[in-house]
Scaffold this motif. Structure first.
Motif, PDB file in Angstrom:
ATOM      1  N   THR A 144       0.834  -1.308   0.181  1.00 59.60           N
ATOM      2  CA  THR A 144      -0.116  -0.203   0.062  1.00 59.60           C
ATOM      3  C   THR A 144       1.090   1.198  -0.030  1.00 59.60           C
ATOM      4  O   THR A 144       0.604   2.261  -0.834  1.00 59.60           O
ATOM      5  CB  THR A 144      -0.836   0.159   1.283  1.00 59.60           C
ATOM      6  OG1 THR A 144      -1.746  -1.214   1.112  1.00 59.60           O
ATOM      7  CG2 THR A 144      -1.737   1.159   1.302  1.00 59.60           C
ATOM      8  N   GLY A 145       2.137   1.224   0.997  1.00 60.46           N
ATOM      9  CA  GLY A 145       3.059   2.582   0.788  1.00 60.46           C
ATOM     10  C   GLY A 145       3.489   2.548  -0.571  1.00 60.46           C
ATOM     11  O   GLY A 145       3.688   3.506  -1.147  1.00 60.46           O
ATOM     12  N   LEU A 146       3.904   1.456  -1.226  1.00 58.75           N
ATOM     13  CA  LEU A 146       4.603   1.460  -2.495  1.00 58.75           C
ATOM     14  C   LEU A 146       3.481   2.135  -3.600  1.00 58.75           C
ATOM     15  O   LEU A 146       3.703   3.053  -4.444  1.00 58.75           O
ATOM     16  CB  LEU A 146       4.856   0.078  -2.815  1.00 58.75           C
ATOM     17  CG  LEU A 146       6.206  -0.583  -2.312  1.00 58.75           C
ATOM     18  CD1 LEU A 146       6.560  -1.970  -2.632  1.00 58.75           C
ATOM     19  CD2 LEU A 146       7.631   0.387  -2.478  1.00 58.75           C
ATOM     20  N   MET A 179      -2.363   0.642 -11.972  1.00 60.30           N
ATOM     21  CA  MET A 179      -1.664   0.693 -10.798  1.00 60.30           C
ATOM     22  C   MET A 179      -1.021  -0.874 -10.722  1.00 60.30           C
ATOM     23  O   MET A 179       0.437  -0.844 -10.500  1.00 60.30           O
ATOM     24  CB  MET A 179      -2.406   0.854  -9.563  1.00 60.30           C
ATOM     25  CG  MET A 179      -3.064   2.105  -9.537  1.00 60.30           C
ATOM     26  SD  MET A 179      -4.112   2.306  -8.011  1.00 60.30           S
ATOM     27  CE  MET A 179      -5.204   3.418  -8.581  1.00 60.30           C
ATOM     28  N   GLY A 180      -1.733  -1.833 -10.928  1.00 60.51           N
ATOM     29  CA  GLY A 180      -1.457  -3.306 -11.052  1.00 60.51           C
ATOM     30  C   GLY A 180       0.047  -3.360 -11.960  1.00 60.51           C
ATOM     31  O   GLY A 180       0.781  -4.226 -11.770  1.00 60.51           O
ATOM     32  N   LEU A 220       3.076  -1.696 -10.745  1.00 62.12           N
ATOM     33  CA  LEU A 220       3.783  -2.414  -9.509  1.00 62.12           C
ATOM     34  C   LEU A 220       4.000  -3.811  -9.576  1.00 62.12           C
ATOM     35  O   LEU A 220       4.627  -4.505  -8.913  1.00 62.12           O
ATOM     36  CB  LEU A 220       2.766  -1.810  -8.210  1.00 62.12           C
ATOM     37  CG  LEU A 220       3.010  -0.667  -7.780  1.00 62.12           C
ATOM     38  CD1 LEU A 220       1.888  -0.465  -6.673  1.00 62.12           C
ATOM     39  CD2 LEU A 220       4.297  -0.157  -7.259  1.00 62.12           C
ATOM     40  N   GLY A 221       3.400  -4.329 -10.849  1.00 60.88           N
ATOM     41  CA  GLY A 221       3.649  -5.873 -11.152  1.00 60.88           C
ATOM     42  C   GLY A 221       2.677  -6.558  -9.923  1.00 60.88           C
ATOM     43  O   GLY A 221       3.032  -7.469  -9.613  1.00 60.88           O
ATOM     44  N   MET A 222       1.590  -6.202  -9.549  1.00 59.94           N
ATOM     45  CA  MET A 222       0.744  -6.630  -8.686  1.00 59.94           C
ATOM     46  C   MET A 222      -0.793  -6.752  -9.249  1.00 59.94           C
ATOM     47  O   MET A 222      -1.046  -6.286 -10.359  1.00 59.94           O
ATOM     48  CB  MET A 222       0.535  -5.654  -7.447  1.00 59.94           C
ATOM     49  CG  MET A 222       1.809  -5.659  -6.642  1.00 59.94           C
ATOM     50  SD  MET A 222       1.848  -4.260  -5.488  1.00 59.94           S
ATOM     51  CE  MET A 222       1.264  -5.327  -4.109  1.00 59.94           C
ATOM     52  N   SER A 223      -1.545  -7.648  -8.667  1.00 58.34           N
ATOM     53  CA  SER A 223      -2.823  -8.000  -9.224  1.00 58.34           C
ATOM     54  C   SER A 223      -3.578  -6.887  -8.846  1.00 58.34           C
ATOM     55  O   SER A 223      -3.510  -5.846  -8.075  1.00 58.34           O
ATOM     56  CB  SER A 223      -3.482  -9.320  -8.362  1.00 58.34           C
ATOM     57  OG  SER A 223      -3.559  -8.945  -6.981  1.00 58.34           O
ATOM     58  N   LYS A 224      -4.987  -6.856  -9.742  1.00 60.13           N
ATOM     59  CA  LYS A 224      -5.903  -5.825  -9.699  1.00 60.13           C
ATOM     60  C   LYS A 224      -6.425  -5.880  -8.079  1.00 60.13           C
ATOM     61  O   LYS A 224      -6.939  -4.978  -7.786  1.00 60.13           O
ATOM     62  CB  LYS A 224      -7.008  -5.984 -10.519  1.00 60.13           C
ATOM     63  CG  LYS A 224      -8.136  -5.029 -10.745  1.00 60.13           C
ATOM     64  CD  LYS A 224      -8.723  -5.065 -12.006  1.00 60.13           C
ATOM     65  CE  LYS A 224      -9.879  -3.911 -12.084  1.00 60.13           C
ATOM     66  NZ  LYS A 224     -10.752  -4.179 -13.187  1.00 60.13           N
ATOM     67  N   THR A 225      -6.793  -7.189  -7.803  1.00 58.66           N
ATOM     68  CA  THR A 225      -7.234  -7.380  -6.181  1.00 58.66           C
ATOM     69  C   THR A 225      -6.361  -6.724  -5.321  1.00 58.66           C
ATOM     70  O   THR A 225      -6.830  -6.119  -4.489  1.00 58.66           O
ATOM     71  CB  THR A 225      -7.566  -8.917  -6.360  1.00 58.66           C
ATOM     72  OG1 THR A 225      -8.369  -9.355  -6.966  1.00 58.66           O
ATOM     73  CG2 THR A 225      -8.270  -9.191  -4.727  1.00 58.66           C
ATOM     74  N   SER A 231      -5.389  -2.095  -1.623  1.00 62.62           N
ATOM     75  CA  SER A 231      -4.495  -1.047  -1.217  1.00 62.62           C
ATOM     76  C   SER A 231      -5.213   0.371  -1.512  1.00 62.62           C
ATOM     77  O   SER A 231      -5.291   1.386  -0.606  1.00 62.62           O
ATOM     78  CB  SER A 231      -3.095  -0.965  -1.959  1.00 62.62           C
ATOM     79  OG  SER A 231      -2.483  -2.197  -1.630  1.00 62.62           O
ATOM     80  N   VAL A 232      -5.993   0.548  -2.566  1.00 61.81           N
ATOM     81  CA  VAL A 232      -6.657   1.855  -2.808  1.00 61.81           C
ATOM     82  C   VAL A 232      -7.566   1.939  -1.640  1.00 61.81           C
ATOM     83  O   VAL A 232      -7.834   3.218  -1.354  1.00 61.81           O
ATOM     84  CB  VAL A 232      -7.223   1.740  -4.042  1.00 61.81           C
ATOM     85  CG1 VAL A 232      -8.262   3.037  -4.430  1.00 61.81           C
ATOM     86  CG2 VAL A 232      -6.270   1.919  -5.353  1.00 61.81           C
ATOM     87  N   ARG A 233      -8.498   1.008  -1.294  1.00 59.75           N
ATOM     88  CA  ARG A 233      -9.561   1.105  -0.350  1.00 59.75           C
ATOM     89  C   ARG A 233      -8.940   1.735   0.650  1.00 59.75           C
ATOM     90  O   ARG A 233      -9.327   2.693   1.520  1.00 59.75           O
ATOM     91  CB  ARG A 233     -10.069  -0.094  -0.136  1.00 59.75           C
ATOM     92  CG  ARG A 233     -11.372   0.024   0.611  1.00 59.75           C
ATOM     93  CD  ARG A 233     -12.451  -1.265   0.735  1.00 59.75           C
ATOM     94  NE  ARG A 233     -12.272  -2.102  -0.589  1.00 59.75           N
ATOM     95  CZ  ARG A 233     -11.676  -3.181  -0.896  1.00 59.75           C
ATOM     96  NH1 ARG A 233     -10.928  -3.666   0.457  1.00 59.75           N
ATOM     97  NH2 ARG A 233     -11.616  -3.829  -1.972  1.00 59.75           N
TER      98      ARG A 233
END
Length: 181
Positions: free
Chosen positions: A33-35, A52-53, A56-61, A66-68
């Motif tokens: 979340t910080g990243l 965003m995903g 950062l190479g992360m999943s949409k979930t 993190s956005v929430r």
């Protein structure tokens, strides 16, 4: 921008993003979340969860979670973009308010929990003190515990007022914001 200049810019931004993420981790916010917050900070436009995903190479979930978290802490804003059905997000650039929201939320919750525990323990000790005959030594031990808990309650009242001063921005009367040059 030339490739070498782009590389220096990216390195400087990445260093700041990582440092922000580590600092936020101290307040119970996950590193990812910080990243995300740091990544959004250096964007010149709003981003969707998909963007965003990818960044950062992360999943949409994972990005959604993190956005929430960042939305709940008022550190990002959801914005409407004409012509698109996807939600877009941008960082709140007021670092003072971001800190206040983060600090206040975490510390207020901790204060309330700790005060509840101290008050419960204090009630139990007062009831215990009244329920029996005590030797002078045992009564002194109970009274010492009561005194230490009451000191703790005084501290949490002070801490609550400190949090209030952040939320009301009265803190800036004592520790002013840096004036822009």
């Amino acid at each position: 921008m030339e490739p070498n200049q782009e590389k220096i810019l990216a390195k400087a931004q990445d260093r700041v993003i990582e440092t922000l993420a580590r600092n936020m981790d101290l307040y119970g916010i996950t590193m990812s979340t910080g990243l995300l917050y740091g990544t959004l900070l250096f964007q010149d436009k709003s981003m969707t969860l998909d963007e965003m995903g990818q960044a950062l190479g992360m999943s949409k979930t994972s990005m959604s979670t993190s956005v929430r978290t960042l939305l709940d802490m008022n550190m990002v804003d959801k914005i409407w973009k004409k012509g698109t059905r996807k939600d877009h997000y941008e960082v709140n650039l007021d670092w003072y308010q971001n800190f206040i929201d983060l600090f206040s939320t975490k510390w207020r919750h901790a204060c309330e929990q700790n005060v509840m525990v101290l008050k419960k323990s204090l009630q139990e000790l007062y009831a215990l003190k009244e329920s029996e005959e005590w030797s002078a030594e045992d009564l002194e031990r109970v009274n010492l515990s009561i005194q230490r808990i009451e000191n703790g309650l005084e501290y949490y009242q002070w801490l609550s007022r400190l949090i209030d001063s952040f939320e009301s921005h009265d803190i800036f009367q004592f520790v002013p914001k840096q004036e822009k040059e």
